[in-house]
Design a protein around this motif. Structure first.
Motif, mmCIF file in Angstrom:
data_model
loop_
_atom_site.group_PDB
_atom_site.id
_atom_site.type_symbol
_atom_site.label_atom_id
_atom_site.label_comp_id
_atom_site.label_asym_id
_atom_site.label_seq_id
_atom_site.Cartn_x
_atom_site.Cartn_y
_atom_site.Cartn_z
ATOM 1 N N TYR A 1 -8.337 -2.345 -2.316
ATOM 2 C CA TYR A 1 -9.358 -2.936 -2.841
ATOM 3 C C TYR A 1 -8.644 -3.620 -4.223
ATOM 4 O O TYR A 1 -8.044 -2.821 -5.037
ATOM 5 C CB TYR A 1 -10.530 -2.141 -3.311
ATOM 6 C CG TYR A 1 -11.148 -1.470 -2.205
ATOM 7 C CD1 TYR A 1 -10.833 -0.525 -1.456
ATOM 8 C CD2 TYR A 1 -12.451 -2.113 -1.997
ATOM 9 C CE1 TYR A 1 -11.541 0.039 -0.364
ATOM 10 C CE2 TYR A 1 -13.277 -1.534 -0.992
ATOM 11 C CZ TYR A 1 -12.602 -0.398 0.067
ATOM 12 O OH TYR A 1 -13.528 0.064 0.737
ATOM 13 N N SER B 1 -16.197 7.660 1.209
ATOM 14 C CA SER B 1 -16.975 8.778 0.516
ATOM 15 C C SER B 1 -18.213 9.217 1.016
ATOM 16 O O SER B 1 -18.733 10.464 1.096
ATOM 17 C CB SER B 1 -17.284 8.477 -1.004
ATOM 18 O OG SER B 1 -15.914 8.045 -1.669
ATOM 19 N N THR C 1 -7.166 6.557 0.751
ATOM 20 C CA THR C 1 -6.027 7.073 1.566
ATOM 21 C C THR C 1 -6.905 7.679 3.048
ATOM 22 O O THR C 1 -6.114 8.007 3.579
ATOM 23 C CB THR C 1 -5.693 8.504 0.916
ATOM 24 O OG1 THR C 1 -6.938 9.246 0.689
ATOM 25 C CG2 THR C 1 -4.823 8.318 -0.360
ATOM 26 N N TYR D 1 -2.348 1.079 -9.884
ATOM 27 C CA TYR D 1 -2.479 1.570 -8.814
ATOM 28 C C TYR D 1 -3.499 2.935 -8.651
ATOM 29 O O TYR D 1 -2.796 3.934 -9.377
ATOM 30 C CB TYR D 1 -1.209 1.814 -7.501
ATOM 31 C CG TYR D 1 -0.606 0.770 -7.372
ATOM 32 C CD1 TYR D 1 0.155 -0.317 -7.931
ATOM 33 C CD2 TYR D 1 -0.944 0.041 -5.856
ATOM 34 C CE1 TYR D 1 0.807 -1.369 -7.333
ATOM 35 C CE2 TYR D 1 -0.246 -0.864 -5.279
ATOM 36 C CZ TYR D 1 0.554 -1.708 -6.212
ATOM 37 O OH TYR D 1 1.059 -2.961 -5.619
ATOM 38 N N ALA D 2 -4.382 2.886 -7.958
ATOM 39 C CA ALA D 2 -5.202 4.305 -7.892
ATOM 40 C C ALA D 2 -5.370 4.611 -6.416
ATOM 41 O O ALA D 2 -5.392 3.604 -5.384
ATOM 42 C CB ALA D 2 -6.705 4.254 -8.411
ATOM 43 N N SER D 3 -5.281 5.759 -5.887
ATOM 44 C CA SER D 3 -5.488 6.114 -4.456
ATOM 45 C C SER D 3 -6.189 7.182 -4.649
ATOM 46 O O SER D 3 -6.627 8.116 -5.479
ATOM 47 C CB SER D 3 -4.188 6.739 -3.874
ATOM 48 O OG SER D 3 -3.714 7.823 -4.742
ATOM 49 N N GLY D 4 -7.401 7.235 -3.698
ATOM 50 C CA GLY D 4 -8.295 8.124 -3.396
ATOM 51 C C GLY D 4 -9.286 7.757 -2.292
ATOM 52 O O GLY D 4 -8.746 7.091 -1.156
ATOM 53 N N THR D 5 -10.599 8.004 -2.543
ATOM 54 C CA THR D 5 -11.578 7.574 -1.462
ATOM 55 C C THR D 5 -12.356 6.444 -1.750
ATOM 56 O O THR D 5 -12.961 6.470 -3.140
ATOM 57 C CB THR D 5 -12.335 9.052 -1.184
ATOM 58 O OG1 THR D 5 -11.715 10.020 -1.183
ATOM 59 C CG2 THR D 5 -12.967 8.857 0.354
ATOM 60 N N CYS D 6 -12.671 5.608 -0.951
ATOM 61 C CA CYS D 6 -13.490 4.514 -1.220
ATOM 62 C C CYS D 6 -14.819 4.633 -1.026
ATOM 63 O O CYS D 6 -15.234 5.767 -0.500
ATOM 64 C CB CYS D 6 -12.917 3.214 -0.536
ATOM 65 S SG CYS D 6 -13.588 3.262 1.049
ATOM 66 N N PRO D 7 -15.613 3.949 -1.672
ATOM 67 C CA PRO D 7 -17.163 4.101 -1.568
ATOM 68 C C PRO D 7 -17.635 4.358 -0.128
ATOM 69 O O PRO D 7 -18.311 5.229 0.214
ATOM 70 C CB PRO D 7 -17.819 2.877 -2.007
ATOM 71 C CG PRO D 7 -16.629 2.187 -3.004
ATOM 72 C CD PRO D 7 -15.139 2.560 -2.439
ATOM 73 N N ASP E 1 0.818 -1.138 -0.058
ATOM 74 C CA ASP E 1 0.146 0.093 0.047
ATOM 75 C C ASP E 1 1.021 1.237 0.043
ATOM 76 O O ASP E 1 2.145 1.194 -0.052
ATOM 77 C CB ASP E 1 -0.857 0.102 1.158
ATOM 78 C CG ASP E 1 -0.320 0.001 2.593
ATOM 79 O OD1 ASP E 1 0.892 0.567 2.724
ATOM 80 O OD2 ASP E 1 -1.026 -0.141 3.575
ATOM 81 N N LEU E 2 0.245 2.264 0.156
ATOM 82 C CA LEU E 2 0.731 3.555 -0.097
ATOM 83 C C LEU E 2 2.132 3.736 1.024
ATOM 84 O O LEU E 2 2.975 4.779 0.781
ATOM 85 C CB LEU E 2 0.040 4.665 0.179
ATOM 86 C CG LEU E 2 -1.117 4.958 -1.030
ATOM 87 C CD1 LEU E 2 -2.149 5.834 -0.494
ATOM 88 C CD2 LEU E 2 -0.453 5.243 -2.126
ATOM 89 N N PHE F 1 -6.941 -0.384 -5.735
ATOM 90 C CA PHE F 1 -7.156 0.854 -5.225
ATOM 91 C C PHE F 1 -6.740 0.925 -3.652
ATOM 92 O O PHE F 1 -7.427 0.234 -2.967
ATOM 93 C CB PHE F 1 -8.829 1.090 -5.298
ATOM 94 C CG PHE F 1 -9.218 2.492 -5.147
ATOM 95 C CD1 PHE F 1 -9.359 3.293 -6.011
ATOM 96 C CD2 PHE F 1 -9.874 2.976 -3.825
ATOM 97 C CE1 PHE F 1 -9.919 4.611 -5.777
ATOM 98 C CE2 PHE F 1 -10.047 4.197 -3.602
ATOM 99 C CZ PHE F 1 -10.309 4.953 -4.569
#
Lengths: 143, 143
Positions: free
Chosen positions: B108, B141, B102, B132-138, B73-74, B99
Motif C-alpha cells: 500500500y 486483520s 505479510t 517501509y512498514a510491514s505487518g497486517t493490512c486492514p 516488497d519484502l 506498507f
DNA sequence: AAATTAAATGCATCATAGTTGCATTTGTGA
DNA sequence: TCACAAATGCAACTATGATGCATTTAATTT
C-alpha cells in the motif's frame, strides 16, 4: 585478534545450533570486515571457492536465525549485514535506518538512529519499520 | 467514466511527450484500477497480449518520467504504483510510506503520511526518504 | 489524405539471481 | 572411531531483467 574474532563467530554459530563450517565462518568474516552491508554479487565474488548454492543456503539460515538481515538497495539487489547484538536479543527491535548512496551504491546500516513514533491509518497493524534514505555518503561527498 | 479516465491517461502521456499506445494505456488502466501497488509478475499476467520486454520498457520510461514509482516488497519483488499529482509536481517530494502486508503481500502506498524530520550522522547527505512498514493490512486483520 | 520518420513494439537471445533434488562429504556426539 | 544428521557440491531449472535488431505504428508534414 583474528583468533578472538574467529572464536566470536564460532560462538555465534554454537548459539544457534549451527555447525561450525569453513564456508559459514568465511561469510561472517567477509561481512564483518566491512562497515557497510555486502551485496549478494560482491559476496559471491569474495567466496569464489564456495558453491553459489551453498552461499544462498548460508545466507538463508543466517537470516532465519537472526544472525544477519537482508536489505534491498535502490536497484533491488539483495544486501546483507550482520545484526547488532541489540537486534539479536530483542527480535522485535529491528527498526533500522538504511542509507543507500546513489554514487557508490553502498548500503550503510545506521543502527544507532531510532525511528520516531508513527501512527498508521486505521486497520493497519505494523510490526516492523525500516527507514530508507538515499543520497550521498561521507566518502562520496568528500571528492 | 472509462472515457474520462482514458482521456486522463492520454493527457498524462502527452504531458511527458510519450506516444499514446495501446500497451501504455493498458498499463495505466491496470495500475489505476487497484488501491495497492501492482507487482511485476501480476502486471505481466494482466498484460498477456503484450510482450514481456515491452512491459519492462514501459515501466522503465514511466519511472524515469515520474509517472510511476517502483517499490521492492519484502521478497525483493518489484512493485509499481502510479504517483500522486503531488509527486509529479514536486520532484523532490517523494517521501512515501509503504506498507507491506505479510499475509497477502500487498503493498500500500500511504502518500498522505508525511515523514518526521530526521538528522543523519555527519557526512551523509540525503535527498530522499522512504519509510517501509510491514505487518497486517486492514483486510487481513479482519478475518 | 498520403507519405515520411522517429518512436514503440515484438522476437530472439543472453545474463544474473535464486531454487530444488540428489549424491557426497564433514562436523559432532555417542 | 564410528555413525548419523547436517552441510556442501553439482546439475538442472525457473524467473527477472536487459540488449540488438527487424518490424510496426503514432504523429507530423506536405
Amino acid at each position: 585478534m583474528t583468533e578472538i574474532t574467529n572464536n566470536r563467530f564460532e560462538h555465534l554459530l554454537d548459539l544457534h545450533h549451527l555447525k561450525k563450517t569453513g564456508p559459514r565462518l568465511k561469510v561472517l568474516a567477509m561481512m564483518s570486515a566491512k562497515n557497510t552491508a555486502t551485496s549478494q554479487p560482491d559476496l559471491e565474488g569474495l567466496m569464489e571457492d564456495v558453491d553459489r548454492v551453498t552461499l544462498y543456503r548460508i545466507l538463508n539460515v543466517f537470516e532465519e536465525k537472526g544472525i544477519i538481515h537482508k536489505i534491498f538497495d535502490l536497484n533491488g539487489t539483495a544486501n546483507y549485514a550482520i545484526c547488532t547484538s541489540n537486534c539479536q536479543e530483542h527480535l522485535h527491535h529491528d527498526e533500522h535506518l538504511h542509507f543507500n548512496c546513489t554514487v557508490c551504491n553502498k548500503v550503510y546500516c545506521l543502527n544507532d538512529l531510532s525511528l520516531p513514533a508513527f501512527n498508521l491509518p486505521p486497520g493497519f497493524k505494523a510490526d516492523g519499520f525500516t527507514l530508507y534514505a538515499s543520497g550521498t555518503c561521507p566518502q562520496c561527498s568528500k571528492k
